[in-house]
Design a protein around this motif. Structure first.
Motif, PDB file in Angstrom:
ATOM      1  N   PHE A  51       0.779  -1.237   0.000  1.00 26.19           N
ATOM      2  CA  PHE A  51       0.000   0.000   0.000  1.00 26.19           C
ATOM      3  C   PHE A  51       0.814   1.293   0.000  1.00 26.19           C
ATOM      4  O   PHE A  51       0.230   2.368  -0.164  1.00 26.19           O
ATOM      5  CB  PHE A  51      -0.933   0.022   1.222  1.00 26.19           C
ATOM      6  CG  PHE A  51      -2.081  -0.940   1.125  1.00 26.19           C
ATOM      7  CD1 PHE A  51      -3.217  -0.628   0.395  1.00 26.19           C
ATOM      8  CD2 PHE A  51      -2.025  -2.171   1.757  1.00 26.19           C
ATOM      9  CE1 PHE A  51      -4.276  -1.516   0.309  1.00 26.19           C
ATOM     10  CE2 PHE A  51      -3.079  -3.075   1.674  1.00 26.19           C
ATOM     11  CZ  PHE A  51      -4.209  -2.741   0.946  1.00 26.19           C
ATOM     12  N   THR A  53       2.458   4.540  -0.907  1.00 22.56           N
ATOM     13  CA  THR A  53       2.481   5.408  -2.083  1.00 22.56           C
ATOM     14  C   THR A  53       3.881   5.955  -2.335  1.00 22.56           C
ATOM     15  O   THR A  53       4.100   6.642  -3.345  1.00 22.56           O
ATOM     16  CB  THR A  53       1.505   6.580  -1.898  1.00 22.56           C
ATOM     17  OG1 THR A  53       1.845   7.302  -0.698  1.00 22.56           O
ATOM     18  CG2 THR A  53       0.066   6.078  -1.790  1.00 22.56           C
ATOM     19  N   ILE A  60      -0.298  -0.365  -4.960  1.00 25.86           N
ATOM     20  CA  ILE A  60      -1.058   0.891  -5.037  1.00 25.86           C
ATOM     21  C   ILE A  60      -0.421   1.836  -6.045  1.00 25.86           C
ATOM     22  O   ILE A  60      -1.120   2.481  -6.845  1.00 25.86           O
ATOM     23  CB  ILE A  60      -1.150   1.536  -3.647  1.00 25.86           C
ATOM     24  CG1 ILE A  60      -2.128   0.746  -2.773  1.00 25.86           C
ATOM     25  CG2 ILE A  60      -1.586   2.994  -3.739  1.00 25.86           C
ATOM     26  CD1 ILE A  60      -3.555   0.704  -3.294  1.00 25.86           C
ATOM     27  N   SER A  61       0.907   1.952  -6.027  1.00 25.93           N
ATOM     28  CA  SER A  61       1.583   2.829  -6.987  1.00 25.93           C
ATOM     29  C   SER A  61       1.402   2.323  -8.412  1.00 25.93           C
ATOM     30  O   SER A  61       1.147   3.100  -9.349  1.00 25.93           O
ATOM     31  CB  SER A  61       3.074   2.923  -6.653  1.00 25.93           C
ATOM     32  OG  SER A  61       3.277   3.574  -5.409  1.00 25.93           O
ATOM     33  N   CYS A  73      -4.434  -7.288  -8.219  1.00 25.94           N
ATOM     34  CA  CYS A  73      -3.915  -7.017  -6.874  1.00 25.94           C
ATOM     35  C   CYS A  73      -4.326  -8.116  -5.898  1.00 25.94           C
ATOM     36  O   CYS A  73      -5.283  -8.865  -6.138  1.00 25.94           O
ATOM     37  CB  CYS A  73      -4.444  -5.674  -6.361  1.00 25.94           C
ATOM     38  SG  CYS A  73      -3.927  -4.247  -7.353  1.00 25.94           S
ATOM     39  N   VAL A  77      -6.337  -5.334  -1.209  1.00 25.25           N
ATOM     40  CA  VAL A  77      -6.499  -4.021  -1.841  1.00 25.25           C
ATOM     41  C   VAL A  77      -7.981  -3.720  -2.047  1.00 25.25           C
ATOM     42  O   VAL A  77      -8.464  -2.630  -1.721  1.00 25.25           O
ATOM     43  CB  VAL A  77      -5.722  -3.958  -3.166  1.00 25.25           C
ATOM     44  CG1 VAL A  77      -6.002  -2.641  -3.890  1.00 25.25           C
ATOM     45  CG2 VAL A  77      -4.224  -4.109  -2.912  1.00 25.25           C
ATOM     46  N   ASP A 104      -6.635   7.125  -3.200  1.00 25.82           N
ATOM     47  CA  ASP A 104      -5.511   6.877  -2.304  1.00 25.82           C
ATOM     48  C   ASP A 104      -6.074   6.338  -0.989  1.00 25.82           C
ATOM     49  O   ASP A 104      -6.643   7.098  -0.199  1.00 25.82           O
ATOM     50  CB  ASP A 104      -4.744   8.177  -2.062  1.00 25.82           C
ATOM     51  CG  ASP A 104      -3.588   8.009  -1.093  1.00 25.82           C
ATOM     52  OD1 ASP A 104      -3.393   6.878  -0.598  1.00 25.82           O
ATOM     53  OD2 ASP A 104      -2.893   8.991  -0.824  1.00 25.82           O
ATOM     54  N   THR A 106      -4.656   5.255   1.705  1.00 24.79           N
ATOM     55  CA  THR A 106      -3.780   5.249   2.878  1.00 24.79           C
ATOM     56  C   THR A 106      -4.446   5.843   4.120  1.00 24.79           C
ATOM     57  O   THR A 106      -3.969   5.616   5.224  1.00 24.79           O
ATOM     58  CB  THR A 106      -2.467   5.994   2.581  1.00 24.79           C
ATOM     59  OG1 THR A 106      -2.762   7.307   2.057  1.00 24.79           O
ATOM     60  CG2 THR A 106      -1.642   5.233   1.549  1.00 24.79           C
TER      61      THR A 106
END
Length: 257
Positions: A51, A53, A60-61, A73, A77, A104, A106
Motif C-alpha cells: 500500500f 504510495t 497501489i503505486s 492485486c 487491496v 488513495d 492510505t
C-alpha cells in the motif's frame, strides 16, 4: 492483569512506529504468542509493500499508474477500497480517499492494519494487547489506561481513557504533523478551530476514519458523532475549551497527579 508474562516490542514500518504491549496470563502461552508477534510484524511490512504510495513497486503505486488492474492485486487491496467507500458514505464525503481524480486508500490502511494485527495476536493466545501505531491505538482485553496528549501543551495529557475489554482510540489534528487533513470540499485546512479530535469505538479502522472526518467537519462533528452507534469523542478547540459526546464520560478517568 497481575502476574503472567509480558512482551514489549517496537517496530518501524509504514513510515511510523508501532509499539506492542502484549500480556499473557500463563507463561506457557509465550512461545505461541511470540510466534504470533513475529507474524504480525511481518504482516505490517507486507502491508507497507502493498500500500505504500512512496514505493514505486507497491501495488497501489502500480495501480495508480494503470500498470495493473484491481483484479491483478491481492485481495486486501479491494477490501481496503471497500472500507474507504464505506467511510466516505458514512461521513457524507467528509472522509475521502479521492485525490486529484485518483483513489488513495492510505487514510484507512494504518488503522485497518493495526486492527488486523491485534486480532492476530489475540488468536495466538494473547490475553491483552495494546498496539500503538503512530499515536492511534487498538486494545484487546484489559484493563488499559490510554492518555490523550494535550495538543496545546506538549508533554501534558488532556484526558485519560480506561478500557476494560478492548477499544480503539484515534486522534486527528495538526499538533504532531502539522495540518495534513483538509476540508474535502474546499481543499483547504478546516475553517473551525479544532486542535484535536479523539474518537473511541471498538475498531481502529472506523475510529481512525471517523476522527479524520470529524476533524474536517469542525463544529458539525458533534451531532454526527452523537448519532454513530458505539462511538464517543473528545475534542479540544484552539482556544483551549473542550467538548465531549454524551457517553464519553464512561470511558474517561482522572488524569494522573
Amino acid at each position: 492483569m497481575s502476574g503472567g508474562t509480558r512482551l514489549r516490542h517496537v517496530e518501524h514500518a509504514m513510515g511510523t512506529v508501532f509499539s506492542f504491549d502484549v500480556r499473557m496470563a500463563a507463561a506457557g502461552d509465550s512461545p505461541r504468542v511470540r510466534a504470533g508477534l513475529a507474524a504480525t510484524v511481518a504482516g505490517l511490512h507486507r502491508v507497507d509493500e502493498i500500500f505504500s504510495t512512496y514505493r514505486e513497486d507497491s501495488q497501489i503505486s502500480r495501480l495508480a499508474r494503470r500498470e495493473i488492474t484491481l483484479d491483478d492485486c491481492v485481495t486486501e487491496v479491494a477490501e481496503v477500497f471497500r472500507l474507504c467507500e464505506d467511510a466516505e458514505r458514512e461521513s457524507d464525503g467528509w472522509f475521502t480517499a479521492r485525490y486529484a481524480g485518483g483513489l488513495d486508500p492510505t487514510g484507512v490502511v494504518k488503522g485497518w492494519a493495526v486492527e488486523c494485527a491485534v486480532r492476530m495476536l489475540a488468536s495466538s493466545g494473547a490475553d491483552a494487547v495494546c498496539l500503538n501505531g503512530g499515536g492511534d491505538i487498538q486494545l484487546h482485553g484489559g484493563p488499559w489506561r490510554v492518555g490523550v496528549s494535550d495538543p496545546l501543551h506538549p508533554g501534558e495529557l488532556v484526558t485519560v481513557i480506561e478500557a476494560g475489554d478492548g477499544l480503539a482510540v484515534a486522534t486527528s489534528g495538526p499538533a504532531e504533523r502539522g495540518c495534513h487533513i483538509l476540508d474535502p470540499h474546499t481543499r483547504r485546512p478546516p475553517a473551525d478551530g479544532i486542535a484535536s479530535m479523539t474518537v473511541v469505538c471498538p475498531g481502529l479502522t472506523e475510529a481512525d476514519a471517523r476522527a479524520t472526518a470529524a476533524y474536517a467537519m469542525g463544529d458539525r462533528a458533534r451531532g454526527w458523532l452523537e448519532d454513530l452507534t458505539g462511538t464517543e469523542a473528545f475534542a479540544v478547540l484552539a482556544d483551549g475549551s473542550t467538548w465531549q459526546t454524551s457517553g464519553f464520560a464512561r470511558h474517561s478517568a482522572q488524569l494522573p497527579a
